[in-house]
Design an enzyme around this catalytic site. Structure first.
Site, PDB file in Angstrom:
ATOM      1  N   HIS A 162     -82.210 -22.207 -29.297  1.00 55.60           N
ATOM      2  CA  HIS A 162     -80.905 -21.526 -29.403  1.00 55.60           C
ATOM      3  C   HIS A 162     -79.866 -22.357 -30.160  1.00 55.60           C
ATOM      4  O   HIS A 162     -78.843 -21.814 -30.590  1.00 55.60           O
ATOM      5  CB  HIS A 162     -80.356 -21.176 -28.018  1.00 55.60           C
ATOM      6  CG  HIS A 162     -81.192 -20.171 -27.283  1.00 55.60           C
ATOM      7  ND1 HIS A 162     -81.505 -18.939 -27.819  1.00 55.60           N
ATOM      8  CD2 HIS A 162     -81.811 -20.220 -26.070  1.00 55.60           C
ATOM      9  CE1 HIS A 162     -82.267 -18.267 -26.965  1.00 55.60           C
ATOM     10  NE2 HIS A 162     -82.478 -19.026 -25.889  1.00 55.60           N
ATOM     11  N   ASP A 211     -90.883 -17.586 -27.079  1.00 52.88           N
ATOM     12  CA  ASP A 211     -89.984 -17.587 -25.918  1.00 52.88           C
ATOM     13  C   ASP A 211     -89.516 -16.142 -25.670  1.00 52.88           C
ATOM     14  O   ASP A 211     -89.472 -15.330 -26.603  1.00 52.88           O
ATOM     15  CB  ASP A 211     -88.786 -18.502 -26.206  1.00 52.88           C
ATOM     16  CG  ASP A 211     -87.898 -18.728 -24.993  1.00 52.88           C
ATOM     17  OD1 ASP A 211     -88.083 -19.762 -24.317  1.00 52.88           O
ATOM     18  OD2 ASP A 211     -87.021 -17.871 -24.713  1.00 52.88           O
ATOM     19  N   HIS A 213     -86.592 -15.175 -25.151  1.00 61.05           N
ATOM     20  CA  HIS A 213     -85.324 -14.950 -25.847  1.00 61.05           C
ATOM     21  C   HIS A 213     -85.460 -15.193 -27.347  1.00 61.05           C
ATOM     22  O   HIS A 213     -86.190 -16.083 -27.771  1.00 61.05           O
ATOM     23  CB  HIS A 213     -84.242 -15.889 -25.296  1.00 61.05           C
ATOM     24  CG  HIS A 213     -84.061 -15.801 -23.807  1.00 61.05           C
ATOM     25  ND1 HIS A 213     -84.643 -16.697 -22.931  1.00 61.05           N
ATOM     26  CD2 HIS A 213     -83.363 -14.907 -23.057  1.00 61.05           C
ATOM     27  CE1 HIS A 213     -84.306 -16.361 -21.691  1.00 61.05           C
ATOM     28  NE2 HIS A 213     -83.535 -15.288 -21.730  1.00 61.05           N
ATOM     29  N   ASP A 300     -90.860 -17.919 -20.308  1.00 61.08           N
ATOM     30  CA  ASP A 300     -89.999 -16.995 -19.562  1.00 61.08           C
ATOM     31  C   ASP A 300     -90.406 -15.542 -19.800  1.00 61.08           C
ATOM     32  O   ASP A 300     -89.753 -14.614 -19.316  1.00 61.08           O
ATOM     33  CB  ASP A 300     -88.503 -17.230 -19.872  1.00 61.08           C
ATOM     34  CG  ASP A 300     -88.233 -17.667 -21.290  1.00 61.08           C
ATOM     35  OD1 ASP A 300     -89.143 -17.580 -22.147  1.00 61.08           O
ATOM     36  OD2 ASP A 300     -87.099 -18.110 -21.573  1.00 61.08           O
TER      37      ASP A 300
END
Ligand code: SP5
Ligand code: ZN
Length: 358
Positions: A162, A211, A213, A300
């Protein structure tokens, strides 16, 4: 079978922020030191080779993808925050710059807002050392690939995907995968230049981000480059973090047009649905024909992860690894998210075994 090289930094245990603010609530910090402990224990129990300490690379490769003022800020933020009388637990913003404003304020609170885009990246006393060690772990893995290893796994904490060129967020400070991908691309281009084989930038590295996200930071860093392909499979940003990027129509810009691929998925995706999207991602990577693969590996996507809504299983990660291994590329696996802590180690082992680097 090719041996899996494992690298981790121990100063990461010092990065242990007390809380974050999510959906309007103070929450215990999900990205905890226990995550790495669980992964190390599972790797050991599964008979993987002992982890190596990272080599030290200095700031050079980090400044290949991050702004110098941002890295200087990360280094000094906690010290300056405390020196100004603010609480020592963590540096956290309370004001982000309104759109179109920047202003020259050097107040510690202004800097905290300028250099972060959410309330999930508190800077503690140990954060900078941990983030540097985490980047060194990824760089060490990249160096091993350049030296001819087929597989390396960098157990990075804090994670990185991120983090943008000059902002922290989503538990990320230095973008480990981007630093490693840029290092691989630069090293390859330098040696190619010396031998006079390539006059122009040629396909070198693909980053595949699995991931839950969207890897907004990695996408932004390489958005206008054609020598690093970015492919990401993630929750549709219409419903999930990071909300402002990860849509299918983001395809790259300028020289990078066509070198960014987002595959957003609906809630509830299971192993089969995920593997279908992965197949699409791998076709794009195969067509690009890179020399190296950097895998931003988040877990995740696991059924029962507190931050995700996918339904992947532990055997699912082995299937993902096996499918990726068919590319036949030297592969650096970089640890990103994964917050179902009890199962995290087992899931990492499953992916690495599936890749074939047992
Ligand atoms: C590296 C990484 O995985 N960072 C993730 C940061 C996510 N932070 C925002 C999470 C939004 C919380 N919403 C939870 C909804 C429950 N399904
Ligand atoms: Zn994540």
């Amino acid at each position: 079978m090719a041996a899996m090289q494992i690298i981790t930094n121990l100063e990461q245990q010092l990065h242990d922020p007390p809380f974050e603010i999510l959906d309007g609530q103070v929450q215990p910090y999900f990205e905890s030191p226990r995550r790495a402990e669980m992964i190390l224990a599972a790797l050991d129990a599964a008979g993987f080779p002992a982890p190596q300490a990272p080599r030290r690379f200095g700031l050079g490769p980090i400044l290949g993808v991050h702004a110098e003022d941002y890295v200087t800020y990360l280094q000094q933020a906690h010290m300056r925050w405390v020196a100004s009388g603010r609480p020592a637990e963590a540096v956290m913003p309370c004001t982000m710059p309104p759109r179109g404003t920047a202003g020259p304020s050097l107040s510690p609170t202004a800097l905290a807002g300028r250099y972060a885009f959410d309330l999930s990246a508190p800077i503690t006393a140990g954060t900078y050392a941990a983030a540097r060690g985490s980047a060194d772990a990824a760089l060490s893995g990249a160096a091993l690939l350049l030296e001819g290893e087929r597989y390396a796994y960098a157990l990075c904490r804090p994670p990185g995907h991120h983090a943008t060129r000059d902002q922290a967020g989503g538990y990320c400070f230095i973008n480990n995968a981007a630093v490693a991908a840029h290092y691989l691309a630069s090293a390859s281009e330098t040696s190619a230049g010396e031998s006079g084989v390539w006059a122009m930038r040629s396909p070198v590295v693909a980053v595949l981000d699995i991931d839950f996200h969207h890897g907004n930071g990695t996408q932004a860093i390489f958005y206008e480059r054609s020598d690093v392909l970015f492919v990401s499979i993630h929750a549709d940003p219409d419903r999930e973090y990071p909300y402002f990027s990860g849509f299918a129509d983001e395809r790259g810009a300028g020289a990078g047009e066509g070198y960014n691929l987002n595959l957003p998925l609906p809630a509830g995706v299971d192993d089969d649905g995920y593997l279908a999207a992965l197949n699409q991602a791998l076709e794009a990577i195969q067509a690009y024909a890179p020399h190296f693969l950097v895998l931003s590996a988040g877990f995740d996507t696991f059924d029962g992860d507190p931050l995700g809504d996918f339904k992947l299983t532990t055997p699912g990660y082995a299937a993902i690894g096996a499918q990726i291994a068919r590319l036949g590329l030297p592969t650096l696996v970089v640890q990103e998210g994964g917050y179902a802590v009890e199962e995290l180690g087992t899931n990492v082992v499953s992916l690495l075994r599936g890749l074939g680097g047992a």
